[in-house]
Design a protein around this motif. Structure first.
Motif, PDB file in Angstrom:
ATOM      1  N   ALA A   1       0.828  -1.199   0.000  1.00 30.12           N
ATOM      2  CA  ALA A   1       0.000   0.000   0.000  1.00 30.12           C
ATOM      3  C   ALA A   1       0.863   1.250   0.000  1.00 30.12           C
ATOM      4  O   ALA A   1       1.947   1.283   0.572  1.00 30.12           O
ATOM      5  N   ASN A   2       0.334   2.285  -0.674  1.00 31.01           N
ATOM      6  CA  ASN A   2       1.013   3.581  -0.713  1.00 31.01           C
ATOM      7  C   ASN A   2       0.673   4.342   0.566  1.00 31.01           C
ATOM      8  O   ASN A   2      -0.468   4.751   0.770  1.00 31.01           O
ATOM      9  N   ASP A   3       1.665   4.547   1.412  1.00 31.28           N
ATOM     10  CA  ASP A   3       1.446   5.169   2.722  1.00 31.28           C
ATOM     11  C   ASP A   3       2.010   6.585   2.776  1.00 31.28           C
ATOM     12  O   ASP A   3       2.171   7.143   3.859  1.00 31.28           O
TER      13      ASP A   3
ATOM     14  N   GLY B   1      -3.583   9.984  -6.805  1.00 29.52           N
ATOM     15  CA  GLY B   1      -2.640  10.942  -7.371  1.00 29.52           C
ATOM     16  C   GLY B   1      -1.209  10.588  -7.026  1.00 29.52           C
ATOM     17  O   GLY B   1      -0.308  10.672  -7.863  1.00 29.52           O
ATOM     18  N   SER B   2      -0.986  10.171  -5.779  1.00 24.49           N
ATOM     19  CA  SER B   2       0.350   9.759  -5.360  1.00 24.49           C
ATOM     20  C   SER B   2       0.781   8.501  -6.099  1.00 24.49           C
ATOM     21  O   SER B   2       1.952   8.371  -6.493  1.00 24.49           O
ATOM     22  N   ASP B   3      -0.160   7.566  -6.303  1.00 18.36           N
ATOM     23  CA  ASP B   3       0.160   6.349  -7.057  1.00 18.36           C
ATOM     24  C   ASP B   3       0.629   6.689  -8.465  1.00 18.36           C
ATOM     25  O   ASP B   3       1.600   6.107  -8.974  1.00 18.36           O
TER      26      ASP B   3
ATOM     27  N   SER C   1       9.836  13.419  -4.939  1.00 19.26           N
ATOM     28  CA  SER C   1       9.372  14.346  -3.908  1.00 19.26           C
ATOM     29  C   SER C   1       7.855  14.489  -3.941  1.00 19.26           C
ATOM     30  O   SER C   1       7.187  14.413  -2.901  1.00 19.26           O
ATOM     31  N   MET C   2       7.301  14.712  -5.135  1.00 17.99           N
ATOM     32  CA  MET C   2       5.853  14.920  -5.231  1.00 17.99           C
ATOM     33  C   MET C   2       5.081  13.653  -4.897  1.00 17.99           C
ATOM     34  O   MET C   2       4.014  13.712  -4.271  1.00 17.99           O
ATOM     35  N   ALA C   3       5.590  12.488  -5.314  1.00 23.43           N
ATOM     36  CA  ALA C   3       4.922  11.232  -4.975  1.00 23.43           C
ATOM     37  C   ALA C   3       4.902  10.996  -3.477  1.00 23.43           C
ATOM     38  O   ALA C   3       3.981  10.374  -2.944  1.00 23.43           O
ATOM     39  N   SER C   4       5.921  11.524  -2.783  1.00 22.93           N
ATOM     40  CA  SER C   4       5.993  11.403  -1.320  1.00 22.93           C
ATOM     41  C   SER C   4       5.195  12.485  -0.612  1.00 22.93           C
ATOM     42  O   SER C   4       5.226  12.568   0.624  1.00 22.93           O
ATOM     43  N   ASP C   5       4.473  13.312  -1.380  1.00 22.33           N
ATOM     44  CA  ASP C   5       3.691  14.431  -0.850  1.00 22.33           C
ATOM     45  C   ASP C   5       4.594  15.453  -0.154  1.00 22.33           C
ATOM     46  O   ASP C   5       4.252  16.001   0.892  1.00 22.33           O
ATOM     47  N   LEU C   6       5.741  15.703  -0.771  1.00 21.20           N
ATOM     48  CA  LEU C   6       6.691  16.690  -0.264  1.00 21.20           C
ATOM     49  C   LEU C   6       6.996  17.701  -1.367  1.00 21.20           C
ATOM     50  O   LEU C   6       7.067  17.335  -2.536  1.00 21.20           O
ATOM     51  N   GLY C   7       7.173  18.961  -0.969  1.00 17.68           N
ATOM     52  CA  GLY C   7       7.529  19.977  -1.953  1.00 17.68           C
ATOM     53  C   GLY C   7       6.375  20.858  -2.366  1.00 17.68           C
ATOM     54  O   GLY C   7       6.406  21.447  -3.452  1.00 17.68           O
ATOM     55  N   ALA C   8       5.357  20.990  -1.514  1.00 17.49           N
ATOM     56  CA  ALA C   8       4.199  21.837  -1.812  1.00 17.49           C
ATOM     57  C   ALA C   8       3.956  22.796  -0.655  1.00 17.49           C
ATOM     58  O   ALA C   8       4.390  22.554   0.477  1.00 17.49           O
ATOM     59  N   THR C   9       3.242  23.861  -0.948  1.00 22.35           N
ATOM     60  CA  THR C   9       2.871  24.835   0.079  1.00 22.35           C
ATOM     61  C   THR C   9       1.415  25.239  -0.119  1.00 22.35           C
ATOM     62  O   THR C   9       0.945  25.301  -1.262  1.00 22.35           O
TER      63      THR C   9
END
Length: 273
Positions: free
Chosen positions: A2-4, A21-23, A70-78
């Protein structure tokens, strides 16, 4: 498995990407990374002195792979308050994507334009317009008021200049090797110019007007980046493989390269003093 990612790195905006979206972003990352490995292998299969375009492709793909990880890990957004349709809600704005484009967009243009007869000053001006376009997109996305459309307009003006160079000015220059890559340039530049048209449309509907959801935004941008990244670069390198690299006039001033052509090395010069 699973994508966590969204549980480990919770979104900080009301309008954010979902698990699907992350997948998708992980799939895009896998494609970027796999193409990067292929390009590295192709690079080492070429003789020294004929690797410039492959090494530019490696830089582009390495940067894109890192950005999509980074984006797949939900990092790099504000979080930024939306101007339309959000009732004051915040939306994820992915600044890491603009960092990616800041590095990759000029290098993609450089790869294409180096095959033409454009002067260095004309090439550098076009690369500046690419950087200017990305900066306008980033600043516009971070602005919460209607002034974001001012930055959008400036960016579109820079894009028109890039289109002019790709579709009108560069094809009319004198190509090396009696125009051996002229047809290849027209195909790749036209495809690249068409893909550039779709980016401001996506921006207007996502970061601009908040019409499309964050997950749909990721899918749209991801498709565009996969086409202009892995698929475009592999096609571009394929079209170049039969062209005589020496015809482009890329030479090195290093003694290690010129010694083979009869010029003295530094050690030889020292012995002659």
């Amino acid at each position: 498995m699973a994508n966590d990612a969204l549980n480990l790195n919770p979104p900080d905006a009301a309008l954010h990407i979902g698990t699907h979206g992350s997948d998708w972003l992980w799939a895009a990352f896998a494609l970027m990374a796999f193409t990067l490995l292929i390009t590295v292998v192709l690079n080492f299969m070429r003789s020294r002195g004929t690797r410039l375009f492959h090494q530019l492709a490696i830089i582009v793909l390495a940067t894109s792979s890192l950005a999509y990880f980074s984006m797949a890990s939900d990092l790099g957004a504000t979080p930024i308050v939306t101007e339309f349709r959000g009732n004051g809600e915040t939306r994820q704005i992915w600044y890491v994507r603009y960092i990616q484009w800041f590095l990759t967009f000029p290098l993609l243009l450089l790869s294409v334009l180096l095959t033409t007869g454009l002067s260095l000053s004309e090439i550098f001006t076009t690369l500046f317009m690419a950087i200017f376009l990305v900066v306008c997109g980033l600043v516009g996305a971070l602005v919460e008021s209607t002034y974001k459309w001012g930055f959008f307009t400036f960016g579109c003006a820079a894009l028109f200049y890039i289109w002019y160079v790709l579709l009108w000015h560069a094809p009319r220059t004198t190509f090396a090797a009696d125009g051996a890559f002229c047809v290849g340039f027209r195909i790749t530049s036209s495809a690249f110019a068409f893909m550039l048209l779709t980016y401001p449309i996506c921006w207007a509907l996502c970061e601009g007007a908040n019409v499309i959801s964050a997950t749909s935004e990721m899918i749209w941008y991801g498709i565009l980046d996969c086409i202009t990244g892995p698929f475009f670069l592999l096609f571009f390198l394929f079209k170049l493989h039969a062209v005589d690299y020496a015809a482009f006039g890329f030479t090195s001033g290093k003694y290690t390269d010129t010694a083979a052509m009869g010029r003295p090395t530094k050690a030889q010069e020292a012995g002659q003093v």
